[in-house]
Design a protein around this motif. Structure first.
Motif, short mmCIF file in Angstrom:
data_model
loop_
_atom_site.label_atom_id
_atom_site.label_comp_id
_atom_site.label_asym_id
_atom_site.label_seq_id
_atom_site.Cartn_x
_atom_site.Cartn_y
_atom_site.Cartn_z
N LEU A 16 -101.83 -13.03 -17.00
CA LEU A 16 -103.28 -13.07 -16.81
C LEU A 16 -103.72 -14.37 -16.12
N PHE A 17 -103.05 -15.46 -16.49
CA PHE A 17 -103.38 -16.75 -15.86
C PHE A 17 -102.69 -16.89 -14.50
N THR A 18 -101.81 -15.94 -14.20
CA THR A 18 -100.97 -15.94 -12.99
C THR A 18 -100.17 -17.25 -12.83
N ARG A 19 -99.80 -17.83 -13.94
CA ARG A 19 -98.86 -18.96 -13.89
C ARG A 19 -98.25 -19.15 -15.29
N LYS A 20 -97.02 -19.63 -15.29
CA LYS A 20 -96.34 -19.88 -16.56
C LYS A 20 -96.65 -21.32 -16.97
N ALA A 21 -97.31 -21.48 -18.11
CA ALA A 21 -97.70 -22.83 -18.54
C ALA A 21 -97.89 -22.82 -20.05
N PRO A 22 -97.81 -24.00 -20.69
CA PRO A 22 -98.06 -24.04 -22.13
C PRO A 22 -99.45 -23.47 -22.45
N LEU A 23 -99.54 -22.74 -23.56
CA LEU A 23 -100.79 -22.06 -23.92
C LEU A 23 -101.48 -22.80 -25.05
N LYS A 45 -101.92 -27.10 -18.28
CA LYS A 45 -101.80 -26.10 -19.35
C LYS A 45 -102.81 -24.96 -19.15
N ASN A 46 -102.55 -23.83 -19.80
CA ASN A 46 -103.50 -22.70 -19.80
C ASN A 46 -104.31 -22.75 -21.09
N TYR A 47 -105.64 -22.53 -20.97
CA TYR A 47 -106.53 -22.69 -22.13
C TYR A 47 -107.27 -21.39 -22.45
N PRO A 71 -107.83 -23.34 -15.30
CA PRO A 71 -108.21 -22.06 -15.92
C PRO A 71 -108.46 -22.13 -17.42
N ILE A 72 -109.66 -21.67 -17.79
CA ILE A 72 -109.99 -21.51 -19.21
C ILE A 72 -110.43 -20.05 -19.35
#
Ligand SMILES: C[S@@+](CC[C@H](N)C(=O)[O-])C[C@H]1O[C@@H](n2cnc3c(N)ncnc32)[C@H](O)[C@@H]1O
Length: 335
Positions: A16-23, A45-47, A71-72
């Motif tokens: 959904l965020f279209t990237r792999k990152a810590p959530l 990071k993704n928020y 992105p939040i």
């Protein structure tokens, strides 16, 4: 904002965020300052922010629109239901619960967000080594939180043997926190880490085939006016796999002469509430179809399936000229 009822259960957030990152997840973000500041400080990071208050959500969405923030994602709803449905086990790196409502009166303590069962759910959703941070300025609630955390074994205190600390390095202050500090009220911070697999696994609610029932109409003179006149507000409840399921008929709507009508239904299954419509329509002159309407975007959970079945059964019990012809629900489909 994502209408969460339409997201996958569970959602693959990296997609959904279209990237792999810590959530990173904040529960009850209030004015959103903490979430926005975190995103500014660590844009890699993704928020996700969860709030029940629409006013708070609108406020944050406006800020996200006006600024160039990383992105939040914002979700409106009860954090427990959303954690159960949208998040898989071992997927969140950091969870923040800043100044959860203390519910001061004893008769309201059961509404407190920090409860053993909710902490077990949070622990399940955290990744190994993931952290849960809770802050409160309420002395009695801090004692309650301390008891809940020390009484479980899924998470361990980052500051063991202490359960809490009076400040955190580099801490972003929330609105509630700044107000309390200005009045000299101490803040209690709990940072607890997942060091072992949790004792319980919480699965997202199971989804079933789209439920429908076809009723045979034995009386050619039967009209929907008569069928709907039998549809009084009613409710059913049962316990399924340890979860209380309540189905409530709120209202039934039918326009004179129309070949279909709608029953408004509320289904509560544990923490999940769905409010939606069930259509009753003539399929052929001698067949009535009872099926989910798209109104309210219901997910075909056990309770929703039972709602369709109970309404069909209610009609056949009230009218001898209606019998079940076929169905995707009911006793033969009750797993
Ligand atoms: C006391 S305020 C704290 C706001 C903010 N975290 C701060 O520190 O300034 C608690 C917030 O949690 C939200 N909230 C309460 N219960 C919630 C729930 N079950 N799920 C999500 N948000 C919730 C409320 O709407 C409110 O905005």
């Amino acid at each position: 904002m994502d209408p969460w009822e339409q997201l996958a259960w569970p959602t693959i957030w990296d997609e959904l965020f279209t990237r792999k990152a810590p959530l990173v997840l904040e529960i009850g973000f209030g004015n959103g300052d903490f979430l926005v500041e975190m995103a500014k400080r660590q844009p890699e990071k993704n928020y996700i922010g969860i709030e029940v208050s629409w006013t708070s959500i609108q406020h944050l969405l406006k800020r996200i629109d006006q600024t160039d923030l990383p992105p939040i994602r914002v979700l409106q709803g009860d954090a427990v239901a959303l954690l159960e449905c949208l998040f898989a086990s071992n997927t969140i790196d950091e969870i923040y619960v800043n100044h959860p409502d203390p519910w001061r009166k004893e008769r309201h303590w059961s509404r407190r967000f920090i409860q053993s069962k909710n902490v077990a759910l949070l622990a399940d959703r955290l990744k190994p080594q993931g952290r849960l941070t809770i802050a409160t300025d309420h002395q009695a609630y801090s004692e309650w939180i301390s008891d809940v955390l020390t009484g479980q074994s899924d998470l361990v205190s980052e500051y063991a043997p202490k359960a809490e600390v009076s400040d955190l390095p580099e801490r972003i202050r929330t609105k509630y926190e700044m107000k309390a500090r200005a009045q000299g009220i101490p803040i209690h911070y709990f940072v607890w880490k997942k060091e072992r697999p949790p004792a319980h696994e919480f699965l997202a609610p199971k989804e079933y085939e789209m439920p429908h029932v076809i009723l045979k109409v034995q009386n050619p003179a039967l009209g929907l006016e008569q069928v709907f006149s039998d549809m009084d507000p009613d409710s059913w409840q049962e316990t399924h796999r340890g979860v209380l399921v309540v189905v409530k008929v709120v209202e039934a709507y039918h326009r004179a002469g129309s070949r279909d009508g709608l029953v408004e239904v509320l289904v509560k299954e544990g923490n999940l509430t769905q409010h939606f419509g069930i259509t009753i329509a003539f399929r052929q002159s001698d067949e009535l179809l009872v099926k989910l309407s798209s109104m309210g975007h219901p997910r075909p959970t056990y309770g929703v399936k039972q709602a369709v079945w109970n309404i069909a059964r209610l009609l056949t019990r009230k009218r001898a000229d209606l019998t079940v012809l076929s169905s995707t629900v009911g006793p033969l489909h009750s797993t």
